[in-house]
Design a protein around this motif. Structure first.
Motif, mmCIF file in Angstrom:
data_model
loop_
_atom_site.group_PDB
_atom_site.id
_atom_site.type_symbol
_atom_site.label_atom_id
_atom_site.label_comp_id
_atom_site.label_asym_id
_atom_site.label_seq_id
_atom_site.Cartn_x
_atom_site.Cartn_y
_atom_site.Cartn_z
ATOM 1 N N GLY A 67 49.571 46.751 39.674
ATOM 2 C CA GLY A 67 48.625 47.845 39.510
ATOM 3 C C GLY A 67 47.218 47.321 39.344
ATOM 4 O O GLY A 67 46.997 46.138 39.134
ATOM 5 N N ILE A 68 46.282 48.217 39.453
ATOM 6 C CA ILE A 68 44.871 47.828 39.429
ATOM 7 C C ILE A 68 44.430 47.568 37.996
ATOM 8 O O ILE A 68 44.524 48.427 37.137
ATOM 9 N N ASP A 69 43.940 46.339 37.766
ATOM 10 C CA ASP A 69 43.465 45.943 36.444
ATOM 11 C C ASP A 69 42.124 45.227 36.548
ATOM 12 O O ASP A 69 41.797 44.378 35.740
ATOM 13 N N ALA A 70 41.339 45.588 37.592
ATOM 14 C CA ALA A 70 40.084 44.884 37.831
ATOM 15 C C ALA A 70 39.038 45.819 38.401
ATOM 16 O O ALA A 70 39.350 46.830 39.012
ATOM 17 N N THR A 71 37.772 45.428 38.198
ATOM 18 C CA THR A 71 36.626 46.148 38.752
ATOM 19 C C THR A 71 35.674 45.119 39.337
ATOM 20 O O THR A 71 35.384 44.110 38.692
ATOM 21 N N ILE A 72 35.176 45.385 40.548
ATOM 22 C CA ILE A 72 34.249 44.454 41.191
ATOM 23 C C ILE A 72 32.816 44.849 40.858
ATOM 24 O O ILE A 72 32.451 46.019 40.922
ATOM 25 N N GLN A 73 32.008 43.834 40.504
ATOM 26 C CA GLN A 73 30.567 44.000 40.341
ATOM 27 C C GLN A 73 29.910 43.089 41.361
ATOM 28 O O GLN A 73 30.138 41.882 41.350
ATOM 29 N N ALA A 74 29.129 43.681 42.250
ATOM 30 C CA ALA A 74 28.505 42.895 43.319
ATOM 31 C C ALA A 74 27.031 42.681 43.037
ATOM 32 O O ALA A 74 26.355 43.542 42.488
ATOM 33 N N GLY A 75 26.573 41.506 43.442
ATOM 34 C CA GLY A 75 25.161 41.184 43.376
ATOM 35 C C GLY A 75 24.737 40.577 44.689
ATOM 36 O O GLY A 75 25.566 40.301 45.554
ATOM 37 N N ARG A 76 23.457 40.353 44.860
ATOM 38 C CA ARG A 76 22.969 39.777 46.111
ATOM 39 C C ARG A 76 23.499 38.371 46.355
ATOM 40 O O ARG A 76 23.856 38.007 47.456
ATOM 41 N N ASP A 77 23.508 37.566 45.300
ATOM 42 C CA ASP A 77 23.893 36.171 45.450
ATOM 43 C C ASP A 77 25.365 35.900 45.150
ATOM 44 O O ASP A 77 25.830 34.786 45.286
ATOM 45 N N GLY A 78 26.063 36.876 44.717
ATOM 46 C CA GLY A 78 27.462 36.695 44.364
ATOM 47 C C GLY A 78 27.930 37.895 43.584
ATOM 48 O O GLY A 78 27.252 38.897 43.491
ATOM 49 N N GLY A 79 29.082 37.795 43.045
ATOM 50 C CA GLY A 79 29.615 38.915 42.296
ATOM 51 C C GLY A 79 30.640 38.426 41.299
ATOM 52 O O GLY A 79 30.865 37.225 41.144
ATOM 53 N N SER A 80 31.255 39.373 40.653
ATOM 54 C CA SER A 80 32.325 39.035 39.731
ATOM 55 C C SER A 80 33.345 40.155 39.757
ATOM 56 O O SER A 80 33.051 41.284 40.133
ATOM 57 N N VAL A 81 34.546 39.794 39.380
ATOM 58 C CA VAL A 81 35.626 40.760 39.271
ATOM 59 C C VAL A 81 36.058 40.748 37.815
ATOM 60 O O VAL A 81 36.487 39.714 37.292
ATOM 61 N N MET A 82 35.878 41.879 37.149
ATOM 62 C CA MET A 82 36.211 41.991 35.731
ATOM 63 C C MET A 82 37.676 42.383 35.595
ATOM 64 O O MET A 82 38.095 43.397 36.155
ATOM 65 N N PHE A 83 38.424 41.578 34.861
ATOM 66 C CA PHE A 83 39.850 41.820 34.687
ATOM 67 C C PHE A 83 40.194 42.171 33.250
ATOM 68 O O PHE A 83 39.587 41.672 32.311
ATOM 69 N N SER A 84 41.192 42.999 33.097
ATOM 70 C CA SER A 84 41.878 43.226 31.825
ATOM 71 C C SER A 84 43.356 43.080 32.172
ATOM 72 O O SER A 84 44.018 44.021 32.558
ATOM 73 N N ARG A 85 43.838 41.856 32.087
ATOM 74 C CA ARG A 85 45.169 41.522 32.602
ATOM 75 C C ARG A 85 46.135 41.238 31.468
ATOM 76 O O ARG A 85 45.849 40.475 30.554
ATOM 77 N N GLU A 86 47.317 41.813 31.572
ATOM 78 C CA GLU A 86 48.379 41.585 30.603
ATOM 79 C C GLU A 86 49.229 40.400 31.076
ATOM 80 O O GLU A 86 49.586 40.327 32.257
ATOM 81 N N ALA A 87 49.513 39.476 30.168
ATOM 82 C CA ALA A 87 50.315 38.304 30.514
ATOM 83 C C ALA A 87 50.846 37.658 29.242
ATOM 84 O O ALA A 87 50.458 38.032 28.130
ATOM 85 N N ASP A 88 51.716 36.662 29.438
ATOM 86 C CA ASP A 88 52.265 35.931 28.297
ATOM 87 C C ASP A 88 51.224 35.050 27.638
ATOM 88 O O ASP A 88 51.259 34.819 26.441
ATOM 89 N N ASP A 89 50.287 34.496 28.462
ATOM 90 C CA ASP A 89 49.216 33.687 27.892
ATOM 91 C C ASP A 89 47.986 33.756 28.793
ATOM 92 O O ASP A 89 48.050 34.267 29.917
ATOM 93 N N ALA A 90 46.874 33.252 28.292
ATOM 94 C CA ALA A 90 45.595 33.369 29.002
ATOM 95 C C ALA A 90 45.590 32.597 30.307
ATOM 96 O O ALA A 90 45.040 33.061 31.310
ATOM 97 N N VAL A 91 46.193 31.428 30.327
ATOM 98 C CA VAL A 91 46.212 30.630 31.554
ATOM 99 C C VAL A 91 46.923 31.389 32.660
ATOM 100 O O VAL A 91 46.435 31.476 33.793
#
Length: 179
Positions: free
Chosen positions: A31-55
């Motif tokens: 399922g969708i757990d991310a949002t894209i933020q775009a910029g001129r020189d690059g962007g980022s994808v913001m995640f809120s992800r469920e998992a057993d550990d951060a890695v």
């Protein structure tokens, strides 16, 4: 399972086509757990992800971003204001400002990542580790774990890009160093 919050930074502009492709990749998975933020020189994808550990959370997110046709170049945790710090640590805004100024707490509060006259931005990873170490506020171990994982995986992404740029005969030397 825990919820992990982080951004995957991508090279070049994140386009609408990338957003659609990422939506398809995420929908096909859990399922969708991310949002894209775009910029001129690059962007980022913001995640809120469920998992057993951060890695696991971060590496699976990097893989999803790359399946969608983007190039992951780094991973960062949230940048926060003094007011955000107070909210997350469940203290008053005045307490957070005292920690920042050094008037209270053990001192050596993390320096801002983006210094501004009125609302500097701090690395939540640095701040949460500082709070956890100082036993101040209510800081979840997940924030500290995410900070460590973000730093490690960002370094791995830098090495991966660097290896691709090295002459072939030098790549095994660097690979041996990080193995």
């Amino acid at each position: 399972m825990n919820m992990y919050w982080f951004d995957v930074n991508v090279a070049g502009p994140a386009t609408e086509a990338h957003a659609e492709a990422l939506g398809e990749v995420l929908t096909a998975a859990d399922g969708i757990d991310a949002t894209i933020q775009a910029g001129r020189d690059g962007g980022s994808v913001m995640f809120s992800r469920e998992a057993d550990d951060a890695v696991q959370a971060i590496i699976s997110a990097v893989m999803d971003v790359e399946k969608a046709g983007m190039t992951a170049i780094g991973v960062t945790e949230d940048l926060v204001t003094a007011e955000d710090i107070a909210d997350r640590a469940r203290v008053t805004a005045a307490s957070a400002r005292y920690w920042i100024s050094g008037d209270r707490g053990p001192g050596d509060f993390p320096a801002p990542r983006v210094a501004r006259p009125k609302a500097s931005l701090y690395s939540w990873a640095d701040v949460s580790a500082w709070l956890h170490g100082a036993k101040l506020g209510e800081v979840d171990h997940v924030a500290v774990e995410t900070a460590r994982a973000c730093a490690l995986i960002s370094a791995a992404l830098v090495v991966r890009r660097g290896l691709a740029e090295l002459p072939k005969h030098e790549r095994p030397l660097v690979a041996r160093l990080v193995a």
